[in-house]
Write an enzyme that holds these catalytic residues in place. Structure first.
Site, PDB file in Angstrom:
ATOM      1  N   GLU A 209      -0.708  -0.629   7.734  1.00 43.65           N
ATOM      2  CA  GLU A 209      -1.275  -1.825   8.341  1.00 43.65           C
ATOM      3  C   GLU A 209      -0.503  -2.141   9.631  1.00 43.65           C
ATOM      4  OE1 GLU A 209      -2.825  -6.190   6.850  1.00 43.65           O
ATOM      5  OE2 GLU A 209      -0.830  -5.580   6.290  1.00 43.65           O
TER       6      GLU A 209
ATOM      7  N   GLY B 108       8.113  -7.754   5.220  1.00 40.16           N
ATOM      8  CA  GLY B 108       8.674  -8.145   3.936  1.00 40.16           C
ATOM      9  C   GLY B 108       8.166  -7.264   2.819  1.00 40.16           C
ATOM     10  N   ALA B 109       6.861  -6.970   2.860  1.00 39.32           N
ATOM     11  CA  ALA B 109       6.227  -6.129   1.853  1.00 39.32           C
ATOM     12  C   ALA B 109       4.839  -5.761   2.359  1.00 39.32           C
ATOM     13  CB  ALA B 109       6.154  -6.844   0.508  1.00 39.32           C
ATOM     14  N   MET B 110       4.177  -4.838   1.639  1.00 40.79           N
ATOM     15  CA  MET B 110       2.845  -4.392   2.048  1.00 40.79           C
ATOM     16  C   MET B 110       1.992  -4.150   0.819  1.00 40.79           C
ATOM     17  SD  MET B 110       0.625  -3.647   4.250  1.00 40.79           S
ATOM     18  CE  MET B 110      -1.022  -3.061   3.853  1.00 40.79           C
ATOM     19  N   GLU B 111       0.751  -4.679   0.867  1.00 34.38           N
ATOM     20  CA  GLU B 111      -0.105  -4.767  -0.309  1.00 34.38           C
ATOM     21  C   GLU B 111      -0.928  -3.519  -0.580  1.00 34.38           C
ATOM     22  OE1 GLU B 111      -2.530  -6.764   3.119  1.00 34.38           O
ATOM     23  OE2 GLU B 111      -0.441  -6.613   2.487  1.00 34.38           O
ATOM     24  N   ASN B 112      -0.380  -2.325  -0.386  1.00 36.21           N
ATOM     25  CA  ASN B 112      -1.111  -1.114  -0.728  1.00 36.21           C
ATOM     26  C   ASN B 112      -1.552  -1.189  -2.192  1.00 36.21           C
ATOM     27  OD1 ASN B 112       0.028   0.042   1.799  1.00 36.21           O
ATOM     28  ND2 ASN B 112       1.900   0.095   0.581  1.00 36.21           N
TER      29      ASN B 112
ATOM     30  N   HIS C 126       2.733 -12.828  -3.596  1.00 36.62           N
ATOM     31  CA  HIS C 126       1.914 -12.699  -2.382  1.00 36.62           C
ATOM     32  C   HIS C 126       1.182 -11.360  -2.381  1.00 36.62           C
ATOM     33  CE1 HIS C 126       1.222 -13.465   2.047  1.00 36.62           C
ATOM     34  NE2 HIS C 126       1.035 -12.148   1.997  1.00 36.62           N
ATOM     35  N   GLU C 127       1.932 -10.290  -2.625  1.00 33.99           N
ATOM     36  CA  GLU C 127       1.313  -8.963  -2.567  1.00 33.99           C
ATOM     37  C   GLU C 127       0.347  -8.742  -3.725  1.00 33.99           C
ATOM     38  OE1 GLU C 127       1.777  -7.612   0.207  1.00 33.99           O
ATOM     39  OE2 GLU C 127       3.404  -8.968   0.729  1.00 33.99           O
TER      40      GLU C 127
ATOM     41  N   GLU D 274      -3.970 -13.153   4.753  1.00 33.87           N
ATOM     42  CA  GLU D 274      -2.561 -13.551   4.674  1.00 33.87           C
ATOM     43  C   GLU D 274      -2.397 -15.024   4.325  1.00 33.87           C
ATOM     44  OE1 GLU D 274      -0.469 -11.403   4.404  1.00 33.87           O
ATOM     45  OE2 GLU D 274      -1.388  -9.644   5.319  1.00 33.87           O
TER      46      GLU D 274
END
Length: 867
Positions: A133, A271-275, A307-308, A330
């Site tokens: 992303e 911070g993180a990624m929602e794969n 969140h993710e 988001e």
């Protein structure tokens, strides 16, 4: 390669399935692969356009169903990050297959497919990880890299035998290839966007799977981590287990994947990624020792995980059609992270804590350089610029405001309707408003269009009348006539009106009255008498500033029936009025003293302590001055008495929040209040070996963190050397960040200069920008930090990820020296940052507002001329 829009792919060929094989060895400088893409040709074409960047394509074939393969020529358009496969014979409408071999280098900026490093027993190890992303999948394989061109993905990874390999779906087979490598195949994913594809390969470890009891099936949950970090994974498993089950109930839909892996990555820009099914995190946002961490640190881990997970439905299952809609993904995930964390630990009072984040969004949104939450996105740089405080925190705030106005149940039912209607598809923002409007019967689109497509927010002014209260609104824009103009597309809102959903509470003749109001034009609310007490932002969830009569403001500060969030908002609104020039420093100080006397909530106390520190900065006095020390001591005197009484009666469930409050007070009194006893205690605690300090019965992790704050800000060179030593030796992510950031607070110039050098040498690239941001906000040494940044500009830009470059400039918002501000303005005009013009303009304008506010406050106390 002409098209109507050079950044958008033609819709003449649409993908439906990828068979993707990546050959990945993190110890080699390049990777390779092969992809077969099943497509639907909408109309006959003689060229197929797809995305590819920095890849070398080998053999490429295009084969229509039932036809013969063609080997097209490849026309590369690097500027627009795509290639055209030019065919000798037109491709007929109908199914077809594109196959391509490729190879490429690992990316250098923590995007695409890149390498991360960590050390085990003194040996450096490598892993390979993806971050696609927003538009970086094209750096790892040729693809239709746009969010609405969804497809199913069947991923295989060829990796060195003995290395862990994970992707979005569950592993289905493992084949030894006889050359020291193994081919790992994974199940097909659901239909999803390219930016959600994930692969992680390296010498990593994984926890035993936890069986989460989902609505439709048992969901395997694991944490993937560097060797030796397993003991730090238990808290994340607890959070995710609870989060998955909570979100399934909230959405009333089963989790859309077949497993959940939470992956800790040592080098990670975000911070993180929602794969889907393979969520990647910074280590500090996933791995944590609950016994050695503060309550805010634990909550940060819980918030990021939730969140993710929220994205698995809102973002992955239902996805925005184009990057202009990323705000909704988001913002809603930010809203849900707080909601889910509140369900996980109600004692944290997460919505009051969110007030700090919302305050920062207010701060930016009050500038004339603000922007609408949603704006047009054309290029990849535009997409990257969407990831800012207005997308996340302001977006979440207006979603929360809408939820509270509609009612939590009606809002949730509307979300369920939206997700069911658009599952596996793509949407526009208005699709959500229509779903909520259909369920609630309220004019949701009318309300929300104004908040989403217009920058800024209002100040709602209340005036008491004999029969009730008169309400009016005006834009809350803070301007500085001397500041150079910025990118202004959302801030000049004079004459504009927002539909403001609000609930006001009034005390009339001893009876409490509540009224639900949708305020647009000036209006008088009939309450049947003159109020003796008034709150116009009941519960504190409205995204608007309040301006109350002085008597009502003082009454609210001491009203025992107010919620912590309402008290937080009262203080924050007063600070905003100070920045606008509508309230004096003395008036704010009076309100802070009045509020502090009865306050025991940690979140509200963070705002009180922040106000005291900011008053000290704006007054421009020496950091050990008597005026500010006296204020710190005075405001702490009330709650210290309360805390002494509370401690004896406190039940164990409340102890954590009391410790949080004690830490805030210790830091404030030790740094600003110049309390000798606290400084002595802090020095003793910091110089005690960490394991021994944690074992003391009279200490806890929050007190130790506060002691570090005090020593970092008031200590000498020996203290700084010890903190650096602790940073190098730290074994858990929270300690690493805690000690690293503390190095930037030193009052010793030589030590500060040494810290600046470390940002280019030993500090990880993911952290350098944030350490420099902290250095730029130093109350004494901002100028030294700026001189370093300008001298090392090229090296800094090479070191930090492009997405973080503009974030380090957030530190300039604290600058009070007009000469330094002018220097910063001039330099940034000649040295633009990647993907950051809009946010940089906001930082610059806020810097000048700080300068002018400082001049006004110094004039108040006779320490300088008024501006």
């Amino acid at each position: 390669m002409p098209t109507e829009d050079p950044y958008r792919l033609p819709r003449t060929v649409l993908p439906s399935r990828y068979d993707l094989e990546l050959v990945v060895d993190p110890d080699r400088p390049t990777f390779s692969g092969r992809v077969a893409i099943e497509v639907e040709v909408v109309e006959p074409v003689d060229r197929v356009v797809l995305n590819s960047l920095d890849l070398t394509l080998g053999t490429v074939t295009v084969t229509p169903e039932g036809g013969s393969p063609q080997e097209p020529s490849v026309d590369v358009d690097a500027e627009h990050e795509r290639v055209a496969l030019v065919l000798d014979h037109p491709l007929p409408a109908g199914p077809a297959r594109i196959e391509a071999d490729f190879e490429g280098p690992y990316c250098e900026a923590l995007v695409g497919l890149y390498r991360s490093t960590f050390t085990v027993d003194g040996e450096e190890r490598h892993l390979a990880v993806t971050q696609f992303e927003s538009t970086y999948a094209r750096r790892a394989f040729p693809c239709f890299d746009e969010p609405d061109m969804k497809a199913t993905f069947a991923v295989a990874l060829v990796v060195p035998d003995g290395m862990l390999a994970v992707s979005n779906a569950a592993e289905t087979s493992r084949e030894l290839l006889g050359d020291g490598t193994v081919r790992v195949r994974f199940a097909d994913t659901m239909v999803m966007s390219t930016y959600l594809v994930a692969a992680v390969v390296g010498p990593l470890e994984v926890t035993e799977p936890r069986a989460v009891q989902g609505m439709a099936a048992t969901i395997p949950l694991r944490v993937v981590h560097p060797p030796g970090s397993g003991p730090l994974a238990a808290f994340a498993l607890d959070v995710a287990d609870a989060g998955i089950r909570f979100l399934e109930r909230y959405y009333d839909l089963p989790y859309p994947g077949d497993k959940v892996d939470l992956v800790a990555v040592p080098d990670f820009a975000f911070g993180a990624m929602e794969n889907l099914g393979c969520i990647t995190f910074r280590e500090v946002a996933l791995l944590v020792d609950p016994d050695g961490s503060t309550q805010p640190e634990l909550q940060r881990v819980a918030d990021v995980i939730n969140h993710e997970l929220a994205h698995m439905w809102f973002g992955d299952l239902v996805t925005m059609g184009w990057w202009n809609g990323i705000w909704l993904n988001e913002a809603f995930a930010t809203f849900m992270e707080v909601t889910a964390s509140d369900a996980f630990r109600p004692d944290w009072d997460t919505w009051t804590g969110f007030g700090l984040s919302r305050a920062a969004a207010f701060d930016t949104d009050a500038l004339s350089t603000t922007r609408p939450i949603e704006f047009d996105v054309e290029s990849p740089a535009d997409a990257e610029a969407m990831f800012d405080i207005l997308t996340y925190e302001k977006g979440a705030s207006v979603v929360r405001m809408l939820e509270q106005y509609l009612g939590a149940d009606r809002f949730r039912d509307g979300i369920r309707h939206y997700l069911r209607t658009h599952a596996y598809g793509n949407t526009e923002t208005t699709d959500l408003w229509d779903a909520l409007e259909e369920v609630s019967g309220e004019p949701v689109r009318h309300i929300m269009d104004a908040w989403i497509y217009r920058g800024g927010h209002p100040v709602v002014t209340a005036e008491l009348t004999d029969d009730g209260v008169a309400l009016r609104q005006e834009p809350a824009t803070v301007t500085d006539p001397d500041a150079p103009a910025g990118d202004d597309d959302g801030g000049d809102q004079l004459g504009e009106r927002w539909p403001v959903p609000m609930v006001l509470t009034a005390l009339v003749d001893g009876t409490e009255r509540q009224e639900r109001v949708l305020l647009e034009e000036p209006t008088t609310v009939d309450l049947g008498g003159r109020p003796t007490a008034l709150r116009i932002n009941t519960r504190g969830d409205g995204f608007f500033r309040s301006e109350l009569p002085a008597t009502a403001r003082a009454a609210e500060a001491v009203d025992p029936t107010t919620t912590p969030l309402e008290r937080f908002v009262l203080l924050d609104d007063a600070w905003a009025a100070l920045l606008r020039g509508d309230l004096s420093g003395a008036a704010v100080e009076d309100l802070v003293r009045l509020s502090a006397w009865r306050e025991t909530d940690p979140s509200v106390w963070r705002r009180i302590a922040q106000a005291v520190r900011e008053l000290r900065r704006l007054r421009g006095l020496d950091h050990d001055d008597d005026i500010n020390a006296a204020l710190a001591v005075d405001v702490a005197d009330g709650p210290l008495g309360h805390v002494d009484r509370l401690l004896d009666d406190l039940d164990p469930t409340g102890l954590e929040r009391w410790r949080d409050l004690r830490g805030i007070l210790v830091s404030l009194l030790g740094v600003v209040g110049r309390d000798a006893a606290i400084r002595t205690l802090a020095h003793e605690l910091v110089h005690t070996p960490p394991d021994e300090a944690r074992a003391r019965p009279d200490t806890d992790s929050t007190l130790l963190a506060a002691a570090l704050d005090v020593v970092a800000a008031t200590g000498d060179a020996d203290d700084h050397a010890l903190i650096e030593e602790r940073w190098h030796a730290a074994t858990n992510p929270q300690d690493v960040i805690r000690y690293l950031y503390a190095l930037a607070d030193t009052p010793v110039a030589e030590c500060f200069d040494h810290l600046l050098e470390l940002t280019l040498t030993e500090v990880r690239s993911q952290d350098s920008a944030y350490v420099l941001r902290r250095a730029l906000s130093h109350p004494r040494f901002a100028g030294r930090a700026w001189d370093f940044l300008t001298a090392e500009w090229d090296a800094v830009l090479e070191k930090v990820p492009s997405s973080a470059a503009v974030r380090m400039f957030e530190g300039i918002r604290s600058v009070t020296d007009p000469e330094l501000a002018a220097s910063i303005q001039a330099f940034t005009a000649d040295h633009p940052t990647p993907s950051g013009a809009r946010v940089l303009a906001q930082h610059l304008q806020r810097m000048w507002i700080t300068v002018r506010a400082s001049e006004r406050l110094r004039a108040e106390i006779g320490d300088g001329p008024a501006s």
